[in-house]
Write an enzyme that holds these catalytic residues in place. Structure first.
Site, short mmCIF file in Angstrom:
data_model
loop_
_atom_site.label_atom_id
_atom_site.label_comp_id
_atom_site.label_asym_id
_atom_site.label_seq_id
_atom_site.Cartn_x
_atom_site.Cartn_y
_atom_site.Cartn_z
N ARG A 77 7.42 -91.58 14.17
CA ARG A 77 7.98 -91.13 15.45
C ARG A 77 8.45 -89.69 15.33
O ARG A 77 9.43 -89.39 14.66
CB ARG A 77 9.15 -92.03 15.87
CG ARG A 77 9.60 -91.69 17.29
CD ARG A 77 10.59 -92.67 17.84
NE ARG A 77 10.13 -94.05 17.80
CZ ARG A 77 9.22 -94.57 18.65
NH1 ARG A 77 8.69 -93.83 19.58
NH2 ARG A 77 8.86 -95.83 18.54
N ARG A 103 -3.41 -93.26 15.75
CA ARG A 103 -2.20 -92.60 15.21
C ARG A 103 -1.70 -93.20 13.90
O ARG A 103 -0.96 -92.56 13.18
CB ARG A 103 -1.09 -92.54 16.26
CG ARG A 103 -0.65 -93.86 16.84
CD ARG A 103 0.43 -93.66 17.91
NE ARG A 103 0.88 -94.93 18.41
CZ ARG A 103 2.06 -95.15 18.97
NH1 ARG A 103 2.91 -94.16 19.10
NH2 ARG A 103 2.40 -96.35 19.42
N HIS A 172 1.25 -86.45 22.25
CA HIS A 172 2.58 -87.01 22.54
C HIS A 172 3.66 -86.15 21.85
O HIS A 172 4.22 -86.54 20.82
CB HIS A 172 2.58 -88.44 21.98
CG HIS A 172 3.70 -89.31 22.41
ND1 HIS A 172 5.03 -88.95 22.29
CD2 HIS A 172 3.70 -90.56 22.94
CE1 HIS A 172 5.78 -89.95 22.73
NE2 HIS A 172 5.00 -90.93 23.12
N ASP A 217 10.86 -91.99 31.92
CA ASP A 217 9.52 -92.33 31.43
C ASP A 217 8.55 -92.18 32.60
O ASP A 217 8.36 -93.10 33.39
CB ASP A 217 9.52 -93.77 30.88
CG ASP A 217 8.24 -94.10 30.13
OD1 ASP A 217 7.31 -93.27 30.13
OD2 ASP A 217 8.18 -95.20 29.53
N GLU A 276 4.23 -84.35 27.25
CA GLU A 276 2.93 -84.71 26.69
C GLU A 276 1.78 -84.26 27.59
O GLU A 276 1.71 -84.67 28.75
CB GLU A 276 2.87 -86.23 26.52
CG GLU A 276 4.10 -86.79 25.82
CD GLU A 276 4.16 -88.32 25.85
OE1 GLU A 276 3.09 -88.95 25.87
OE2 GLU A 276 5.26 -88.86 25.88
C1 BG6 Z 1 5.69 -92.57 25.96
C2 BG6 Z 1 5.54 -93.66 26.98
O1 BG6 Z 1 4.61 -91.70 26.04
O2 BG6 Z 1 5.71 -93.15 24.67
C3 BG6 Z 1 6.67 -94.65 26.82
O3 BG6 Z 1 5.54 -93.08 28.27
C4 BG6 Z 1 6.74 -95.17 25.40
O4 BG6 Z 1 6.49 -95.72 27.73
C5 BG6 Z 1 6.81 -93.99 24.45
O5 BG6 Z 1 7.87 -96.00 25.25
C6 BG6 Z 1 6.89 -94.35 22.98
O6 BG6 Z 1 5.86 -95.17 22.61
P1 BG6 Z 1 5.76 -95.74 21.14
O7 BG6 Z 1 4.62 -96.70 21.14
O8 BG6 Z 1 5.51 -94.55 20.25
O9 BG6 Z 1 7.09 -96.38 20.84
#
Ligand code: BG6
Length: 304
Positions: A77, A103, A172, A217, A276
């Site tokens: 993350r 990913r 992202h 979001d 994003e």
């Molecule tokens: C964002 C989405 O791009 O990514 C969200 O709009 C989502 O809905 C977030 O919660 C994180 O996603 P992830 O799968 O990395 O926890």
């Protein structure tokens, strides 16, 4: 991909470009380190994910979870995860991984270059190696990361099969900010958006700049403009310029969702916002056999 393809020394022998492109172990995985134009970027082979971008002013531009760990079968993350070939949950099978399957998987380096003015690393993911039950199409994804006076990330999709397919995708990008209460997000005014927190409510409309003071979001639709994040605490502005992108996603998990996610760190949500470059929601790309599509996101940082 075997251990040899991931070994930093093997990679350096083939793809190293002096001080401009190096390879090392970090966070339990192999990363490429780009240096040029007084800037630096770190890219992991897992996910072709940019983990760090430090522009000229020496301050990190991308947010990263406090405990990044590569090779766990999960995406890290932070930085710039690549969501491909679908964005968000799979449209008709909730058991499939959110944001696609690239990913958390290894990519292969296909090109490297560097001199004092810029450095580039290109990585490819051949989706024909994915089982058809997960994704039945034939395609190759390529990520090109170019470090210069800005950081440019280009995601190319080529349909190498015989039938068209629909694609949604995102770069992202977790931007690092001083405090979420002190940022103004501009460039979205006039765009309709899907509020993912109010499903089924249709499209909302953005008026003026966006300030974030709760969980957000949103998928802004038909929205091709550059987005800027003006940060009063760090006294800088990060601008994200897009090509081949009709959607912009804005995400901040705020308090409750951060707890559920478990990898945001203490008050991490205050120090990040995701902006994003995407094609998502109703902005679906249909790719004919032999056709290519490019999604580009360029990040530049200026002082206020
Ligand atoms: C964002 C989405 O791009 O990514 C969200 O709009 C989502 O809905 C977030 O919660 C994180 O996603 P992830 O799968 O990395 O926890």
């Amino acid at each position: 991909m075997g251990a040899k393809e991931q070994d930093p020394a093997e990679l350096a022998a083939r793809w190293g470009r002096g001080q401009h492109v190096r390879f090392e172990e970090r966070f339990g995985g192999t990363v490429g380190v780009l240096s040029a134009a007084d800037s630096a970027a770190v890219v992991s082979l897992q996910g072709a994910q940019v983990l760090s971008y430090v522009p000229r002013d020496g301050r990190e531009a991308l947010w990263m979870s406090p405990t990044p760990r590569l090779g766990t079968g999960k995406a890290v993350r932070g930085g710039i995860p690549v969501c491909w070939p679908w964005f968000g949950p799979h449209t008709n099978d909730a058991r499939k991984p959110a944001h696609g399957f690239v990913r958390a998987n290894p990519w292969e380096i296909v090109a490297a270059a560097g001199d004092d003015t810029g450095a580039t690393l290109r990585l490819a993911f051949d989706a024909t190696r994915i089982e058809t039950a997960l994704w039945p199409h034939q395609a190759v994804a390529e990520i090109e990361i170019t470090l210069g006076t800005a950081l440019r990330v280009k995601l190319t999709t080529e349909n190498t099969g015989q039938t068209p397919f629909a694609l949604t995708e995102a770069l992202h990008t977790y931007l690092a900010i001083g405090d979420i209460a002190a940022v103004a997000i501009e460039g979205l005014a006039g765009c309709p958006y899907i509020d993912q927190l109010q499903p089924g409510r249709g499209l909302f409309q953005q008026h003026g700049m966006l300030a974030v003071a709760e969980e957000v979001d949103r998928i802004y639709q038909d929205c091709t403009m550059a987005v800027s994040v003006t940060d009063a605490v760090l006294a800088r502005r990060i601008t994200l310029t897009k090509e081949g992108s009709r959607s912009t996603v804005v995400w901040n998990p705020w308090v409750e969702k951060s707890r559920r996610l478990g990898d945001m760190g203490e008050n991490g949500y205050r120090r990040m916002v995701c902006i994003e470059a995407a094609n998502a929601g109703s902005d679906v790309v249909t790719l004919a056999p032999g056709a290519r599509h490019h999604l580009v996101s360029e990040i530049s940082v200026t002082d206020l």
